[in-house]
Design a protein around this motif. Structure first.
Motif, PDB file in Angstrom:
ATOM      1  N   ASN A 161       0.766  -1.327   0.022  1.00 61.14           N
ATOM      2  CA  ASN A 161      -0.026  -0.038   0.096  1.00 61.14           C
ATOM      3  C   ASN A 161       0.900   1.314   0.135  1.00 61.14           C
ATOM      4  O   ASN A 161       0.459   2.506  -0.416  1.00 61.14           O
ATOM      5  CB  ASN A 161      -0.947   0.020   1.128  1.00 61.14           C
ATOM      6  N   TYR A 162       2.046   1.205   0.491  1.00 62.68           N
ATOM      7  CA  TYR A 162       2.762   2.445   0.698  1.00 62.68           C
ATOM      8  C   TYR A 162       4.264   2.264   0.070  1.00 62.68           C
ATOM      9  O   TYR A 162       4.753   1.070   0.131  1.00 62.68           O
ATOM     10  CB  TYR A 162       2.925   2.869   2.005  1.00 62.68           C
ATOM     11  N   MET A 180      -0.971  -1.051  -5.247  1.00 64.39           N
ATOM     12  CA  MET A 180      -2.293  -1.584  -4.458  1.00 64.39           C
ATOM     13  C   MET A 180      -3.544  -1.855  -5.465  1.00 64.39           C
ATOM     14  O   MET A 180      -4.448  -2.275  -4.998  1.00 64.39           O
ATOM     15  CB  MET A 180      -2.390  -0.861  -3.298  1.00 64.39           C
ATOM     16  N   LEU A 181      -3.633  -1.130  -6.622  1.00 64.42           N
ATOM     17  CA  LEU A 181      -4.428  -1.390  -7.477  1.00 64.42           C
ATOM     18  C   LEU A 181      -4.741  -2.741  -7.771  1.00 64.42           C
ATOM     19  O   LEU A 181      -5.994  -3.176  -7.933  1.00 64.42           O
ATOM     20  CB  LEU A 181      -4.217  -0.561  -8.705  1.00 64.42           C
ATOM     21  N   VAL A 182      -3.755  -3.643  -7.746  1.00 64.41           N
ATOM     22  CA  VAL A 182      -3.920  -5.254  -8.017  1.00 64.41           C
ATOM     23  C   VAL A 182      -4.914  -5.541  -7.020  1.00 64.41           C
ATOM     24  O   VAL A 182      -5.733  -6.524  -7.277  1.00 64.41           O
ATOM     25  CB  VAL A 182      -2.612  -5.692  -8.026  1.00 64.41           C
ATOM     26  N   LEU A 227     -12.601  -5.893  -6.813  1.00 61.23           N
ATOM     27  CA  LEU A 227     -13.797  -6.007  -7.798  1.00 61.23           C
ATOM     28  C   LEU A 227     -14.203  -7.293  -8.427  1.00 61.23           C
ATOM     29  O   LEU A 227     -15.413  -7.605  -8.487  1.00 61.23           O
ATOM     30  CB  LEU A 227     -13.197  -4.909  -9.019  1.00 61.23           C
ATOM     31  N   LEU A 228     -13.137  -7.846  -8.870  1.00 60.03           N
ATOM     32  CA  LEU A 228     -13.571  -9.362  -9.118  1.00 60.03           C
ATOM     33  C   LEU A 228     -14.354 -10.073  -8.255  1.00 60.03           C
ATOM     34  O   LEU A 228     -15.285 -10.951  -8.482  1.00 60.03           O
ATOM     35  CB  LEU A 228     -12.248 -10.228  -9.447  1.00 60.03           C
ATOM     36  N   ALA A 253     -11.562   1.128   3.413  1.00 54.53           N
ATOM     37  CA  ALA A 253     -10.032   1.052   3.655  1.00 54.53           C
ATOM     38  C   ALA A 253      -9.325   1.489   2.577  1.00 54.53           C
ATOM     39  O   ALA A 253      -8.257   2.231   2.668  1.00 54.53           O
ATOM     40  CB  ALA A 253      -9.551  -0.552   3.378  1.00 54.53           C
ATOM     41  N   ILE A 254      -9.807   1.622   1.327  1.00 56.16           N
ATOM     42  CA  ILE A 254      -9.281   2.108   0.101  1.00 56.16           C
ATOM     43  C   ILE A 254      -9.039   3.593   0.485  1.00 56.16           C
ATOM     44  O   ILE A 254      -8.031   4.348   0.112  1.00 56.16           O
ATOM     45  CB  ILE A 254     -10.053   1.875  -1.256  1.00 56.16           C
TER      46      ILE A 254
END
Lengths: 483, 204
Positions: free
Chosen positions: A120-121, A148-150, A156-157, A196-197
């Motif tokens: 994330n960072y 972190m988009l992964v 989403l999936l 969280a996002i």
């Protein structure tokens, strides 16, 4: 202790408690795999809550980074558990989507542990205190990592997978499950991870608190599963009731069939007292025509009429008892009485079939706890079968011998004939639809065996020791006398 | 009614024996009762009629009748059964029973059956006596007279009989008169009946 510590510890504890309940259900019945997945989900949620707590209470950027890094492990676990749960519980869901979700989330987990301090960072430069739920919580200051988009694509999936599976299940009519499970998973996963996002991208000033939402999901799912458990329990009771009533019906049919075979003799048994009554009554009428009738004789005649009448009503009572579709009831009884009663009913049948019946009854015999009518039914069947066997073969002088004895712990009944004996495969006679008679149902011995089994006893057959015939053994446990 | 005649009751049911004894005893019959076929068959001489239960343990009524007949007894038998059906009654009557009654039996029916069985017995007794008497008469005939008798009942005229026997018609007439007299026959028809009951067959 701060409020946040209390709330997040409680989330972890209550989530695990719910999980263990369902783990036990799974342990009892391994077919209920959704309960195992649910437990894994609660385990993940508890660990997630603890990781979040560690983040919020972190003192240094390093500690925050490590806690966030380890947070991805329970998250992965929750993802896997949700996918597994949906697959076995809703029995819908596309496998390739499931694999894609887990695959992508596993890649996220791998990257997370490869990257420093986490996925994330890029770096965490410092911590700042924010007010949260009336308490203070730590949030990171640093540069978010676009990788972190992964993780967010994986999320989403997962949402697509759950919604897709829910729609399919809804179409199949599983509306309650879909609303409670599919709906709650979709809603709370979406809300939890969204929060969280937003937190991680530093859009909102709220620490990562996805476990709060996951807890809501777990509560709704637990409610759904408990409804399911209740439904299963009701079904089981209904099934047992159906089996019990079927058992009652089949044993009743068996009795009706056995009495049907006896009908000629029973008619005779009823007729005999009527004949004696009529002749006596007419003899009395004749006596009373005299000028000085012998009243002592008339009194004696009336006494005999009464006796014969009682005998006839006794027979009717026995037949009615056997024909009743009554409740099965255990009572304490003497097996000898059953033998005497059935022998009485069979008396004419024995005469008609030229069978001489003898008894060897142990007295006193310890009492047993059994249903009288059902034991009568068993003995009736064994004696009728013996008569049939002697009619078709074996010795010319037909002899039927009934013995009772006891070894203290059990009471045994033996019915021995000198008929044509048993087939080579003795057990086959106890199977349903086995018959040697033209008009037999072939259920007699099968029913007898199930009756004796229901009384925790045993029924088996052996060749007779002294003749060509067969011996049927019934062993029943003695009723324990509590002193 | 024959006073010496006895009604034999055979039934395995003591209550039934007692009731029937009372019933028939009240009608003035002499009764002897047996609770098994075995004891009944041990009875040395039977004079009267038998009321026989069909369904008895060890031996049924039909078998008892068969054994009686095997012993040469002509005692009339009335069957009494708790469950009579048509095939059973047919078998009973074919085997020589005089009646077949079902329980419960009304006293009138039973008494009627017993009376007709005893009448039958009496008639056969009378017939027996008559035959015995005729046999004695027949024994008193000479050989020639027996010869003539055989020819007479064949319906031949005297002339033909004389020719067959190698004698004259007058002699045959005399023999014939003697036969009629000795046999106490009132007519030729009577003589034919007597010959029949004695089993004397006509000559060719």
């Amino acid at each position: 202790m701060s409020l946040i510590t209390v709330i997040w510890s409680m989330i972890a504890a209550s989530s695990l408690t719910l999980g263990f309940v369902h783990l036990l259900i799974w342990w009892q019945n391994r077919e209920k795999r959704e309960r195992l997945w649910f437990f894994i989900m609660t385990l993940g949620t508890a660990c997630l809550a603890l990781s979040e707590l560690a983040m919020m209470k972190a003192q240094t950027p390093e500690a925050f980074g490590i806690a966030l890094r380890w947070l991805h492990l329970p998250t992965w676990l929750i993802f896997v558990a949700i996918v597994g749960f949906i697959l076995v519980y809703l029995r819908t869901g596309r496998y390739w989507l499931a694999l894609a979700v887990i695959g992508l989330r596993t890649v996220t987990l791998g990257l997370n542990f490869l990257l420093d301090p986490n996925i994330n960072y890029r770096e965490i430069t410092g911590l700042r205190e924010v007010r949260y739920l009336g308490d203070s919580a730590a949030m990171a200051i640093g540069r978010p990592n676009p990788i972190m988009l992964v993780a967010q694509v994986a999320l989403l999936l997962l949402l697509i997978f759950v919604v897709d599976a829910s729609v399919q299940a809804w179409r199949q009519g599983e509306k309650r499950r879909v609303l409670l499970t599919g709906g709650s998973i979709s809603f709370f996963v979406a809300m939890g991870t969204l929060s969280a996002i937003l937190s991680l991208w530093q859009v909102v000033e709220v620490p990562v608190s996805a476990s709060l939402f996951f807890m809501g999901m777990i509560l709704l799912m637990a409610f759904d599963l408990s409804l399911e458990t209740k439904r299963a329990a009701i079904l089981e009771v209904e099934l047992r009731d159906t089996q019990e009533s079927k058992y009652k019906e089949v044993t009743h049919l068996g009795r009706v069939a056995a009495l049907g075979e006896l009908s000629v003799s029973l008619a005779h048994e009823m007729n005999q007292p009527l004949a004696i009554i009529l002749s006596n009554a007419q003899a009395a009428q004749k006596l009373l025509e005299n000028k000085t009738p012998d009243l002592a004789e008339v009194g004696e005649i009336l006494g005999e009429i009464v006796n014969e009448n009682l005998r006839a009503s006794e027979t009717i009572k026995r037949i009615r008892a056997l024909l009743q579709r009554g409740e099965v009831s255990s009572q304490i009884l003497d097996l000898n009485e059953v033998v005497t009663e059935v022998s009485h009913l069979m008396k004419n049948e024995m005469a008609r079939r030229q069978v001489s019946l003898s008894h060897d009854l142990a007295r006193p015999l310890p009492h047993i706890s059994a249903d009288r009518i059902q034991l009568q039914q068993v003995l009736l069947n064994l004696m009728l079968n013996a008569c049939d066997s002697m009619a078709t073969g074996g010795s010319d002088t037909r002899k039927l011998h009934v013995t009772t004895k006891s070894d203290g712990a059990s009471v045994s009944l033996e019915v021995t004939d000198n008929g044509q004996g048993l087939p080579a495969d003795v057990e086959s006679i106890f199977q349903a639809f086995y018959t040697t008679k033209d008009q037999g149902l072939g259920m007699g011995l099968a029913i007898c065996r199930s009756i004796i089994a229901a009384h925790r006893g045993q029924l088996w057959a052996e060749p007779a020791r002294a003749s060509s015939g067969a011996t049927f053994h019934v062993v029943l446990p003695v009723k324990e006398v509590r002193s | 009614m024959n006073d010496a005649a006895i009604v034999y009751l055979v039934d395995d049911e003591p209550g039934m024996l007692k009731a029937l004894t009372r019933l028939l005893g009240g009608e003035g019959f002499q009764i002897k009762s047996f609770d098994s076929a075995k004891t009944f068959l041990a009875e040395p001489e039977l004079h009267g009629c038998v009321i026989l239960d069909v369904a008895m343990p060890e031996m049924d009524g039909m078998e008892v009748l068969r054994l009686l007949q095997a012993k040469g007894s002509h005692v009339p038998v009335i069957f009494l059964t708790g469950h009579g059906d048509i095939p059973m009654s047919v078998r009973a009557m074919k085997s020589g029973a005089v009646d077949f009654l079902t329980k419960p039996v009304r006293s009138e029916d039973l008494i009627r059956a017993v009376k007709s069985a005893l009448d039958l017995l009496e008639k056969s007794d009378q017939k027996q006596e008559e035959v015995e008497r005729l046999r004695i008469l027949y024994a008193q005939l000479t050989a020639r007279e027996k010869e003539v008798l055989a020819h007479v009942i064949s319906g031949k005229p005297n002339k033909q009989i004389a020719f067959t026997l190698g004698t004259i018609e007058q002699t045959v007439k005399i023999h014939r008169m003697r036969v009629m007299h000795k046999m106490q026959a009132e007519s030729i028809v009577d003589l034919v009946h007597i010959a029949q009951s004695l089993g004397v067959s006509a000559a060719d």
